[in-house]
Motif scaffolding. Structure first.
Motif, PDB file in Angstrom:
ATOM      1  N   HIS A 140      61.922  35.014  52.680  1.00  0.00           N
ATOM      2  CA  HIS A 140      62.645  34.266  53.893  1.00  0.00           C
ATOM      3  C   HIS A 140      64.378  34.178  53.754  1.00  0.00           C
ATOM      4  CE1 HIS A 140      59.065  32.230  54.240  1.00  0.00           C
ATOM      5  NE2 HIS A 140      59.093  31.858  55.766  1.00  0.00           N
ATOM      6  N   THR A 141      65.137  35.114  52.709  1.00  0.00           N
ATOM      7  CA  THR A 141      65.861  35.446  52.363  1.00  0.00           C
ATOM      8  C   THR A 141      66.133  36.954  53.101  1.00  0.00           C
ATOM      9  OG1 THR A 141      65.377  35.799  50.062  1.00  0.00           O
ATOM     10  CG2 THR A 141      66.648  33.560  50.525  1.00  0.00           C
ATOM     11  N   LEU A 142      65.042  37.541  52.684  1.00  0.00           N
ATOM     12  CA  LEU A 142      65.528  38.951  53.472  1.00  0.00           C
ATOM     13  C   LEU A 142      65.235  39.040  54.933  1.00  0.00           C
ATOM     14  CD1 LEU A 142      62.450  40.468  50.992  1.00  0.00           C
ATOM     15  CD2 LEU A 142      65.185  41.038  51.173  1.00  0.00           C
ATOM     16  N   VAL A 143      64.347  37.220  55.582  1.00  0.00           N
ATOM     17  CA  VAL A 143      64.895  37.785  57.011  1.00  0.00           C
ATOM     18  C   VAL A 143      66.098  37.282  56.988  1.00  0.00           C
ATOM     19  CG1 VAL A 143      64.131  36.320  58.346  1.00  0.00           C
ATOM     20  CG2 VAL A 143      62.180  37.100  56.830  1.00  0.00           C
TER      21      VAL A 143
ATOM     22  N   GLN B 121      72.380  41.473  59.549  1.00  0.00           N
ATOM     23  CA  GLN B 121      72.233  42.971  59.532  1.00  0.00           C
ATOM     24  C   GLN B 121      73.275  43.434  58.279  1.00  0.00           C
ATOM     25  OE1 GLN B 121      71.653  43.610  62.394  1.00  0.00           O
ATOM     26  NE2 GLN B 121      72.166  41.794  63.493  1.00  0.00           N
ATOM     27  N   LEU B 122      72.092  42.133  57.193  1.00  0.00           N
ATOM     28  CA  LEU B 122      72.248  42.817  55.999  1.00  0.00           C
ATOM     29  C   LEU B 122      70.628  43.010  55.212  1.00  0.00           C
ATOM     30  CD1 LEU B 122      75.117  39.829  54.401  1.00  0.00           C
ATOM     31  CD2 LEU B 122      75.472  42.686  54.482  1.00  0.00           C
ATOM     32  N   GLY B 123      71.073  44.075  54.189  1.00  0.00           N
ATOM     33  CA  GLY B 123      69.347  44.172  53.541  1.00  0.00           C
ATOM     34  C   GLY B 123      70.013  44.164  52.054  1.00  0.00           C
ATOM     35  N   PRO B 124      68.521  44.420  51.336  1.00  0.00           N
ATOM     36  CA  PRO B 124      68.657  44.264  49.733  1.00  0.00           C
ATOM     37  C   PRO B 124      69.405  44.543  48.755  1.00  0.00           C
ATOM     38  CG  PRO B 124      66.508  44.684  50.513  1.00  0.00           C
ATOM     39  CD  PRO B 124      67.296  44.647  52.189  1.00  0.00           C
ATOM     40  N   GLU B 125      69.969  46.093  49.361  1.00  0.00           N
ATOM     41  CA  GLU B 125      70.368  46.892  48.619  1.00  0.00           C
ATOM     42  C   GLU B 125      71.736  45.984  48.713  1.00  0.00           C
ATOM     43  OE1 GLU B 125      71.973  47.050  52.757  1.00  0.00           O
ATOM     44  OE2 GLU B 125      69.520  47.418  51.928  1.00  0.00           O
ATOM     45  N   ALA B 126      72.154  45.841  49.115  1.00  0.00           N
ATOM     46  CA  ALA B 126      73.135  44.969  49.231  1.00  0.00           C
ATOM     47  C   ALA B 126      74.423  44.083  47.902  1.00  0.00           C
ATOM     48  CB  ALA B 126      74.370  44.426  50.533  1.00  0.00           C
TER      49      ALA B 126
ATOM     50  N   LEU C 123      59.771  46.335  52.629  1.00  0.00           N
ATOM     51  CA  LEU C 123      60.003  45.408  53.490  1.00  0.00           C
ATOM     52  C   LEU C 123      60.717  45.692  54.385  1.00  0.00           C
ATOM     53  CD1 LEU C 123      58.340  42.257  54.269  1.00  0.00           C
ATOM     54  CD2 LEU C 123      59.062  41.793  51.712  1.00  0.00           C
ATOM     55  N   ALA C 124      62.066  45.149  53.936  1.00  0.00           N
ATOM     56  CA  ALA C 124      63.767  45.280  55.054  1.00  0.00           C
ATOM     57  C   ALA C 124      63.304  46.366  55.721  1.00  0.00           C
ATOM     58  CB  ALA C 124      64.693  45.847  53.681  1.00  0.00           C
ATOM     59  N   GLU C 125      62.653  47.329  55.728  1.00  0.00           N
ATOM     60  CA  GLU C 125      62.264  48.712  57.000  1.00  0.00           C
ATOM     61  C   GLU C 125      61.565  47.570  57.300  1.00  0.00           C
ATOM     62  OE1 GLU C 125      62.845  52.429  54.093  1.00  0.00           O
ATOM     63  OE2 GLU C 125      60.983  52.466  54.818  1.00  0.00           O
ATOM     64  N   VAL C 126      60.145  46.816  57.560  1.00  0.00           N
ATOM     65  CA  VAL C 126      59.178  46.293  58.355  1.00  0.00           C
ATOM     66  C   VAL C 126      60.514  45.011  58.822  1.00  0.00           C
ATOM     67  CG1 VAL C 126      57.470  44.696  58.541  1.00  0.00           C
ATOM     68  CG2 VAL C 126      57.232  46.417  56.801  1.00  0.00           C
ATOM     69  N   LEU C 127      61.319  44.707  58.335  1.00  0.00           N
ATOM     70  CA  LEU C 127      61.793  43.890  59.008  1.00  0.00           C
ATOM     71  C   LEU C 127      62.999  43.500  59.729  1.00  0.00           C
ATOM     72  CD1 LEU C 127      62.520  41.080  55.803  1.00  0.00           C
ATOM     73  CD2 LEU C 127      60.872  41.306  57.928  1.00  0.00           C
ATOM     74  N   GLU C 128      63.193  44.912  60.432  1.00  0.00           N
ATOM     75  CA  GLU C 128      63.865  45.795  60.656  1.00  0.00           C
ATOM     76  C   GLU C 128      62.744  46.419  61.714  1.00  0.00           C
ATOM     77  OE1 GLU C 128      67.756  45.268  59.727  1.00  0.00           O
ATOM     78  OE2 GLU C 128      67.945  46.813  61.769  1.00  0.00           O
ATOM     79  N   GLU C 129      62.166  46.586  61.666  1.00  0.00           N
ATOM     80  CA  GLU C 129      61.421  46.889  63.229  1.00  0.00           C
ATOM     81  C   GLU C 129      60.914  46.097  63.771  1.00  0.00           C
ATOM     82  OE1 GLU C 129      58.686  49.872  60.197  1.00  0.00           O
ATOM     83  OE2 GLU C 129      57.960  48.802  61.191  1.00  0.00           O
TER      84      GLU C 129
ATOM     85  N   MET D 197      60.392  48.909  41.427  1.00  0.00           N
ATOM     86  CA  MET D 197      60.503  47.796  41.307  1.00  0.00           C
ATOM     87  C   MET D 197      60.513  47.442  42.939  1.00  0.00           C
ATOM     88  SD  MET D 197      60.866  44.240  38.857  1.00  0.00           S
ATOM     89  CE  MET D 197      62.504  44.806  38.892  1.00  0.00           C
ATOM     90  N   THR D 198      61.767  48.017  43.078  1.00  0.00           N
ATOM     91  CA  THR D 198      62.247  47.377  44.751  1.00  0.00           C
ATOM     92  C   THR D 198      62.856  48.635  45.252  1.00  0.00           C
ATOM     93  OG1 THR D 198      64.218  49.312  44.216  1.00  0.00           O
ATOM     94  CG2 THR D 198      64.614  47.348  42.881  1.00  0.00           C
ATOM     95  N   ASP D 199      61.184  48.984  45.143  1.00  0.00           N
ATOM     96  CA  ASP D 199      60.200  49.902  46.327  1.00  0.00           C
ATOM     97  C   ASP D 199      59.978  48.952  47.439  1.00  0.00           C
ATOM     98  OD1 ASP D 199      60.294  52.436  47.341  1.00  0.00           O
ATOM     99  OD2 ASP D 199      57.495  51.724  47.548  1.00  0.00           O
ATOM    100  N   VAL D 200      59.384  48.215  47.133  1.00  0.00           N
ATOM    101  CA  VAL D 200      58.518  46.852  47.715  1.00  0.00           C
ATOM    102  C   VAL D 200      59.562  46.346  48.703  1.00  0.00           C
ATOM    103  CG1 VAL D 200      58.320  44.955  46.359  1.00  0.00           C
ATOM    104  CG2 VAL D 200      57.348  45.542  47.896  1.00  0.00           C
ATOM    105  N   LEU D 201      61.149  46.161  47.991  1.00  0.00           N
ATOM    106  CA  LEU D 201      61.959  45.396  48.754  1.00  0.00           C
ATOM    107  C   LEU D 201      62.385  46.194  49.941  1.00  0.00           C
ATOM    108  CD1 LEU D 201      64.295  43.472  46.063  1.00  0.00           C
ATOM    109  CD2 LEU D 201      62.525  42.875  47.920  1.00  0.00           C
ATOM    110  N   THR D 202      62.999  47.496  49.628  1.00  0.00           N
ATOM    111  CA  THR D 202      63.414  48.593  50.548  1.00  0.00           C
ATOM    112  C   THR D 202      62.152  48.041  51.997  1.00  0.00           C
ATOM    113  OG1 THR D 202      64.468  49.637  48.471  1.00  0.00           O
ATOM    114  CG2 THR D 202      63.912  51.347  50.877  1.00  0.00           C
TER     115      THR D 202
END
Ligand SMILES: N=c1c2ncn([C@@H]3O[C@H](COP(=O)(O)OP(=O)(O)OP(=O)(O)O)[C@@H](O)[C@H]3O)c2ncn1[C@@H]1O[C@H](COP(=O)(O)O)[C@@H](O)[C@H]1O
Length: 105
Positions: free
Chosen positions: A69-72, A78-83, A8-14, A1-6
């Motif tokens: 938008h909270t992920l953005v 400089q934070l990510g969903p894992e935190a 998406l977070a990678e795309v947001l970094e890119e 379930m959290t895979d999509v967050l991970t």
């Protein structure tokens, strides 16, 4: 379930290195923190209105916009969903009162 967050977070970094003309996220980063916060506020309001309307599909759609938008915002800071997931995990199993007592701020 959290895979999509991970993912998406990678795309947001890119997107931090992307052209604002070709990417919605890069355009938001270029506009800066206040623009990102404005979107978070708008999406929170739209979520409230969708919940008041009580249409399940609409609620899911607006919550997805809000989470996105909270992920953005997290990426910009400089934070990510894992935190956030780690913080929720820390609270898991605590009662509300125990959770309140565990807060340092
Ligand atoms: N999940 C999303 C996502 N959810 C919502 N949005 C955008 O967030 C905006 C929501 O704002 P509104 O509902 O207010 O609509 P709007 O009036 O068009 O918004 P504004 O342009 O006025 O800000 C819309 O433009 C949506 O397209 C998203 N844009 C991108 N993503 C993901 O982010 C990835 C990177 O996107 P790009 O940077 O555009 O490549 C994509 O592959 C998607 O996975």
């Amino acid at each position: 379930m959290t895979d999509v967050l991970t993912r998406l977070a990678e795309v947001l970094e890119e997107r931090k290195a992307a052209d604002p003309e070709s990417s919605y996220v890069a355009k938001l980063y270029a506009k800066g923190l206040d623009a990102i916060l404005k979107k978070v506020g708008e999406e929170a309001t739209e979520t409230v209105m969708a919940a008041k309307d009580g249409v399940p599909d609409k609620i899911v759609y607006e919550v997805a916009d809000l989470w996105f938008h909270t992920l953005v915002l997290l990426a910009h800071q400089q934070l990510g969903p894992e935190a956030v997931l780690a913080e929720l995990d820390r609270r898991f199993g605590l009662s509300g009162l125990e959770e309140k007592a565990s807060r340092t701020k």
